[in-house]
Design a protein around this motif. Structure first.
Motif, PDB file in Angstrom:
ATOM      1  N   GLY A  72       0.786  -1.226   0.000  1.00  0.00           N
ATOM      2  CA  GLY A  72       0.000   0.000   0.000  1.00  0.00           C
ATOM      3  C   GLY A  72       0.814   1.270   0.000  1.00  0.00           C
ATOM      4  O   GLY A  72       0.290   2.348   0.256  1.00  0.00           O
ATOM      5  N   MET A  73       2.107   1.177  -0.288  1.00  0.00           N
ATOM      6  CA  MET A  73       2.960   2.363  -0.327  1.00  0.00           C
ATOM      7  C   MET A  73       2.943   2.935  -1.740  1.00  0.00           C
ATOM      8  O   MET A  73       3.346   2.281  -2.692  1.00  0.00           O
ATOM      9  CB  MET A  73       4.391   2.005   0.070  1.00  0.00           C
ATOM     10  N   SER A  74       2.467   4.140  -1.879  1.00  0.00           N
ATOM     11  CA  SER A  74       2.356   4.751  -3.202  1.00  0.00           C
ATOM     12  C   SER A  74       3.701   5.322  -3.645  1.00  0.00           C
ATOM     13  O   SER A  74       4.611   5.532  -2.844  1.00  0.00           O
ATOM     14  CB  SER A  74       1.313   5.864  -3.181  1.00  0.00           C
ATOM     15  N   TYR A  75       3.799   5.619  -4.943  1.00  0.00           N
ATOM     16  CA  TYR A  75       5.001   6.260  -5.457  1.00  0.00           C
ATOM     17  C   TYR A  75       5.142   7.668  -4.888  1.00  0.00           C
ATOM     18  O   TYR A  75       6.250   8.164  -4.696  1.00  0.00           O
ATOM     19  CB  TYR A  75       4.979   6.297  -6.984  1.00  0.00           C
ATOM     20  N   TYR A  76       4.041   8.309  -4.645  1.00  0.00           N
ATOM     21  CA  TYR A  76       4.057   9.633  -4.022  1.00  0.00           C
ATOM     22  C   TYR A  76       4.777   9.549  -2.676  1.00  0.00           C
ATOM     23  O   TYR A  76       5.690  10.324  -2.392  1.00  0.00           O
ATOM     24  CB  TYR A  76       2.610  10.127  -3.845  1.00  0.00           C
ATOM     25  N   GLU A  77       4.393   8.583  -1.854  1.00  0.00           N
ATOM     26  CA  GLU A  77       5.033   8.418  -0.544  1.00  0.00           C
ATOM     27  C   GLU A  77       6.503   8.020  -0.697  1.00  0.00           C
ATOM     28  O   GLU A  77       7.372   8.515   0.033  1.00  0.00           O
ATOM     29  CB  GLU A  77       4.302   7.340   0.263  1.00  0.00           C
ATOM     30  N   GLY A  78       6.750   7.106  -1.638  1.00  0.00           N
ATOM     31  CA  GLY A  78       8.118   6.636  -1.823  1.00  0.00           C
ATOM     32  C   GLY A  78       9.060   7.742  -2.230  1.00  0.00           C
ATOM     33  O   GLY A  78      10.171   7.860  -1.696  1.00  0.00           O
ATOM     34  N   PHE A  79       8.649   8.584  -3.173  1.00  0.00           N
ATOM     35  CA  PHE A  79       9.489   9.704  -3.596  1.00  0.00           C
ATOM     36  C   PHE A  79       9.647  10.719  -2.466  1.00  0.00           C
ATOM     37  O   PHE A  79      10.735  11.253  -2.251  1.00  0.00           O
ATOM     38  CB  PHE A  79       8.897  10.376  -4.841  1.00  0.00           C
ATOM     39  N   TYR A  80       8.569  10.972  -1.756  1.00  0.00           N
ATOM     40  CA  TYR A  80       8.629  11.959  -0.667  1.00  0.00           C
ATOM     41  C   TYR A  80       9.640  11.523   0.393  1.00  0.00           C
ATOM     42  O   TYR A  80      10.344  12.352   0.980  1.00  0.00           O
ATOM     43  CB  TYR A  80       7.246  12.138  -0.048  1.00  0.00           C
ATOM     44  N   ASP A  81       9.756  10.211   0.616  1.00  0.00           N
ATOM     45  CA  ASP A  81      10.687   9.698   1.618  1.00  0.00           C
ATOM     46  C   ASP A  81      12.148   9.816   1.199  1.00  0.00           C
ATOM     47  O   ASP A  81      13.046   9.606   2.025  1.00  0.00           O
ATOM     48  CB  ASP A  81      10.372   8.229   1.927  1.00  0.00           C
ATOM     49  N   LEU A  82      12.414  10.106  -0.061  1.00  0.00           N
ATOM     50  CA  LEU A  82      13.794  10.301  -0.499  1.00  0.00           C
ATOM     51  C   LEU A  82      14.373  11.613   0.023  1.00  0.00           C
ATOM     52  O   LEU A  82      15.595  11.787   0.060  1.00  0.00           O
ATOM     53  CB  LEU A  82      13.877  10.299  -2.033  1.00  0.00           C
ATOM     54  N   PHE A  83      13.487  12.530   0.414  1.00  0.00           N
ATOM     55  CA  PHE A  83      13.921  13.843   0.881  1.00  0.00           C
ATOM     56  C   PHE A  83      14.000  13.873   2.407  1.00  0.00           C
ATOM     57  O   PHE A  83      13.390  13.040   3.089  1.00  0.00           O
ATOM     58  CB  PHE A  83      12.951  14.918   0.383  1.00  0.00           C
ATOM     59  N   ASP A  84      14.746  14.833   2.925  1.00  0.00           N
ATOM     60  CA  ASP A  84      14.894  15.000   4.383  1.00  0.00           C
ATOM     61  C   ASP A  84      13.555  15.394   4.975  1.00  0.00           C
ATOM     62  O   ASP A  84      13.008  16.458   4.663  1.00  0.00           O
ATOM     63  CB  ASP A  84      15.945  16.068   4.677  1.00  0.00           C
ATOM     64  N   ILE A  85      13.023  14.544   5.844  1.00  0.00           N
ATOM     65  CA  ILE A  85      11.701  14.775   6.418  1.00  0.00           C
ATOM     66  C   ILE A  85      11.668  16.007   7.315  1.00  0.00           C
ATOM     67  O   ILE A  85      10.610  16.609   7.542  1.00  0.00           O
ATOM     68  CB  ILE A  85      11.247  13.524   7.201  1.00  0.00           C
ATOM     69  N   THR A 156      21.471  23.074 -14.770  1.00  0.00           N
ATOM     70  CA  THR A 156      20.545  23.080 -15.899  1.00  0.00           C
ATOM     71  C   THR A 156      19.403  22.101 -15.647  1.00  0.00           C
ATOM     72  O   THR A 156      19.653  20.933 -15.312  1.00  0.00           O
ATOM     73  CB  THR A 156      21.259  22.674 -17.199  1.00  0.00           C
ATOM     74  N   GLU A 157      18.168  22.586 -15.791  1.00  0.00           N
ATOM     75  CA  GLU A 157      17.030  21.693 -15.593  1.00  0.00           C
ATOM     76  C   GLU A 157      17.011  20.638 -16.692  1.00  0.00           C
ATOM     77  O   GLU A 157      17.116  20.946 -17.882  1.00  0.00           O
ATOM     78  CB  GLU A 157      15.717  22.479 -15.608  1.00  0.00           C
ATOM     79  N   MET A 158      16.880  19.360 -16.291  1.00  0.00           N
ATOM     80  CA  MET A 158      16.951  18.264 -17.242  1.00  0.00           C
ATOM     81  C   MET A 158      15.607  17.575 -17.459  1.00  0.00           C
ATOM     82  O   MET A 158      15.330  17.091 -18.553  1.00  0.00           O
ATOM     83  CB  MET A 158      17.976  17.225 -16.749  1.00  0.00           C
ATOM     84  N   MET A 159      14.772  17.514 -16.414  1.00  0.00           N
ATOM     85  CA  MET A 159      13.531  16.755 -16.525  1.00  0.00           C
ATOM     86  C   MET A 159      12.564  17.209 -15.449  1.00  0.00           C
ATOM     87  O   MET A 159      12.967  17.634 -14.357  1.00  0.00           O
ATOM     88  CB  MET A 159      13.829  15.252 -16.374  1.00  0.00           C
ATOM     89  N   GLU A 160      11.265  17.140 -15.740  1.00  0.00           N
ATOM     90  CA  GLU A 160      10.261  17.417 -14.734  1.00  0.00           C
ATOM     91  C   GLU A 160       9.131  16.419 -14.868  1.00  0.00           C
ATOM     92  O   GLU A 160       8.871  15.877 -15.939  1.00  0.00           O
ATOM     93  CB  GLU A 160       9.740  18.851 -14.844  1.00  0.00           C
ATOM     94  N   ASP A 161       8.471  16.172 -13.750  1.00  0.00           N
ATOM     95  CA  ASP A 161       7.362  15.225 -13.716  1.00  0.00           C
ATOM     96  C   ASP A 161       6.547  15.509 -12.466  1.00  0.00           C
ATOM     97  O   ASP A 161       6.884  16.418 -11.683  1.00  0.00           O
ATOM     98  CB  ASP A 161       7.889  13.785 -13.705  1.00  0.00           C
ATOM     99  N   SER A 162       5.484  14.758 -12.254  1.00  0.00           N
ATOM    100  CA  SER A 162       4.658  14.979 -11.073  1.00  0.00           C
ATOM    101  C   SER A 162       4.013  13.678 -10.637  1.00  0.00           C
ATOM    102  O   SER A 162       3.842  12.742 -11.425  1.00  0.00           O
ATOM    103  CB  SER A 162       3.576  16.028 -11.359  1.00  0.00           C
ATOM    104  N   LEU A 163       3.668  13.622  -9.352  1.00  0.00           N
ATOM    105  CA  LEU A 163       3.010  12.463  -8.760  1.00  0.00           C
ATOM    106  C   LEU A 163       1.849  12.947  -7.897  1.00  0.00           C
ATOM    107  O   LEU A 163       1.974  13.945  -7.185  1.00  0.00           O
ATOM    108  CB  LEU A 163       3.991  11.672  -7.884  1.00  0.00           C
ATOM    109  N   TYR A 164       0.739  12.208  -7.942  1.00  0.00           N
ATOM    110  CA  TYR A 164      -0.413  12.536  -7.120  1.00  0.00           C
ATOM    111  C   TYR A 164      -0.460  11.637  -5.881  1.00  0.00           C
ATOM    112  O   TYR A 164       0.006  10.495  -5.910  1.00  0.00           O
ATOM    113  CB  TYR A 164      -1.710  12.377  -7.914  1.00  0.00           C
ATOM    114  N   GLU A 165      -1.015  12.170  -4.832  1.00  0.00           N
ATOM    115  CA  GLU A 165      -1.151  11.417  -3.591  1.00  0.00           C
ATOM    116  C   GLU A 165      -1.885  10.102  -3.854  1.00  0.00           C
ATOM    117  O   GLU A 165      -2.924  10.072  -4.507  1.00  0.00           O
ATOM    118  CB  GLU A 165      -1.919  12.249  -2.568  1.00  0.00           C
TER     119      GLU A 165
END
Length: 369
Positions: A72-85, A156-165
């Motif tokens: 039940g762990m979404s990609y939104y949660e997984g990516f968010y956990d890569l950053f300093d909480i 230089t910005e290389m890529m952008e994307d987005s994830l929903y909760e």
């Protein structure tokens, strides 16, 4: 050797901040307290192969894609956990210098916003879409959290994307790898041997090293004769590696052997797979009995030097670290030990060359961990 790492400075990733590893050697041991950042350092190094691609960062979600969905762990949660909480600004950033002189600044930024999305589209992203429900969902809008992501290389910005909760489906666009980066990075988790996922096809292509590996494996089965691939025609692509031993009437599948044998084979085959690249071994001593450590680690260390493999090994074990440092005296000048610890400034490190680490431990009683 040109694409090996000479220095890395991690400004921010997960719980790591302001960590600098300098004068990196061919064989590097990372140790320190639990939750000190050892595995996170391996993850940062793993990302160096193609840091601008969101598929790279997706692969670093620790539970793994398939298990994440099951639990039940979404990609939104997984990516968010890569950053300093603990930081409001969500940024991953590191500088890396390769031995060939190339220097890179890598940055990943995330911004959390609220956005309206059609319920039908959100349910589809969350994996619960059913065509029969389309009529009831298509006109409904929901206000949900969205994570806007960007990658940067040298500013230089290389890529952008987005994830929903709650998003459970995510296939990011492919970004072509920069061939100036490290082309080959092999990561071995502490439990990969239990999954039966090996690199044996590579080592079977090196007869001399294969014979040396069999001699090491006698520490685990003194009667071992060979390892062969049994390609069962009834299950195309589902062949099995089998071990022939004088102690058994017929060859047995590798998976029926104990964890020690499987882990040793995994580690040694991973060295071959990482030829001319980088090998990351997380808790490398897991499942290896102390009586077999000397020969196993000696083969790994000397083979890394022979095949131009830069290795980063994490461990909590004082005995395993000692065995690695002393298993091959001719390789001691190629070794360094980094002890990570948290302080008020972030994540600090104590670095010792191989010889100095042995002296500090044996003569001064210094605890390397």
């Amino acid at each position: 050797m040109d694409n090996h790492i000479s220095d890395i400075y991690i400004r921010s990733f997960r719980g790591i901040s302001n960590l600098e590893l300098k004068d990196i050697k061919l064989i590097n041991i990372l140790t320190g307290d639990n939750n000190g950042g050892k595995t996170s350092v391996l993850e940062v190094i793993q990302s160096i192969k193609n840091p601008c691609d969101f598929r790279t960062w997706r692969s670093l979600i620790r539970r793994g894609e398939r298990i994440s969905v099951i639990r039940g762990m979404s990609y939104y949660e997984g990516f968010y956990d890569l950053f300093d909480i603990n930081k409001e600004e969500k940024t991953i950033e590191y500088d890396v210098c390769l031995i060939n002189g190339q220097k890179y600044n890598v940055k990943v930024m995330a911004e959390r916003v609220e956005e309206e999305i059609m319920e039908k589209d959100l349910v589809k992203l969350q994996g619960g879409y059913n065509a029969m429900d389309e009529d009831s969902l298509q006109d409904n809008f929901l206000n949900v959290s969205k994570l806007n992501l960007k990658t940067f290389l040298n500013g230089t910005e290389m890529m952008e994307d987005s994830l929903y909760e709650g998003q459970m489906r995510y296939i990011p666009e492919e970004v072509k790898e920069d061939k100036n980066f490290v082309e080959k990075i092999v990561y071995v988790s502490p439990i990969r041997h239990a999954e039966g996922n090996f690199y044996l096809s590579q080592i079977l292509a090196y007869p001399e090293m294969y014979e040396q590996m069999l001699q090491v494996l006698k520490e685990y089965d003194e009667d071992i004769i060979s390892i062969n691939y049994d390609d069962n025609e009834r299950r195309i692509g589902k062949g099995t590696y089998k071990i022939l031993s004088k102690s058994n009437k017929k060859a047995l599948p590798l998976n029926v052997y104990g964890d020690g044998m499987k882990k040793a084979i995994l580690l040694m085959s991973a060295v071959i797979a990482a030829k001319d690249g980088i090998l990351l071994l997380d808790e490398f001593e897991t499942a290896i009995h102390t009586s077999a450590m000397n020969k196993t680690f000696k083969w790994i260390i000397e083979s890394c030097k022979k095949l131009n493999v830069q290795v980063f090994m994490t461990s909590h074990s004082k005995e395993a670290i000692d065995k690695v440092l002393k298993c091959s005296p001719e390789c001691i000048d190629d070794m360094a030990v980094y002890t990570l610890y948290k302080d008020s400034e972030g994540t600090s490190v104590r670095r010792l060359d191989g010889k100095m680490a042995i002296e500090a431990q044996d003569e001064m009683g210094l605890e390397l961990r």
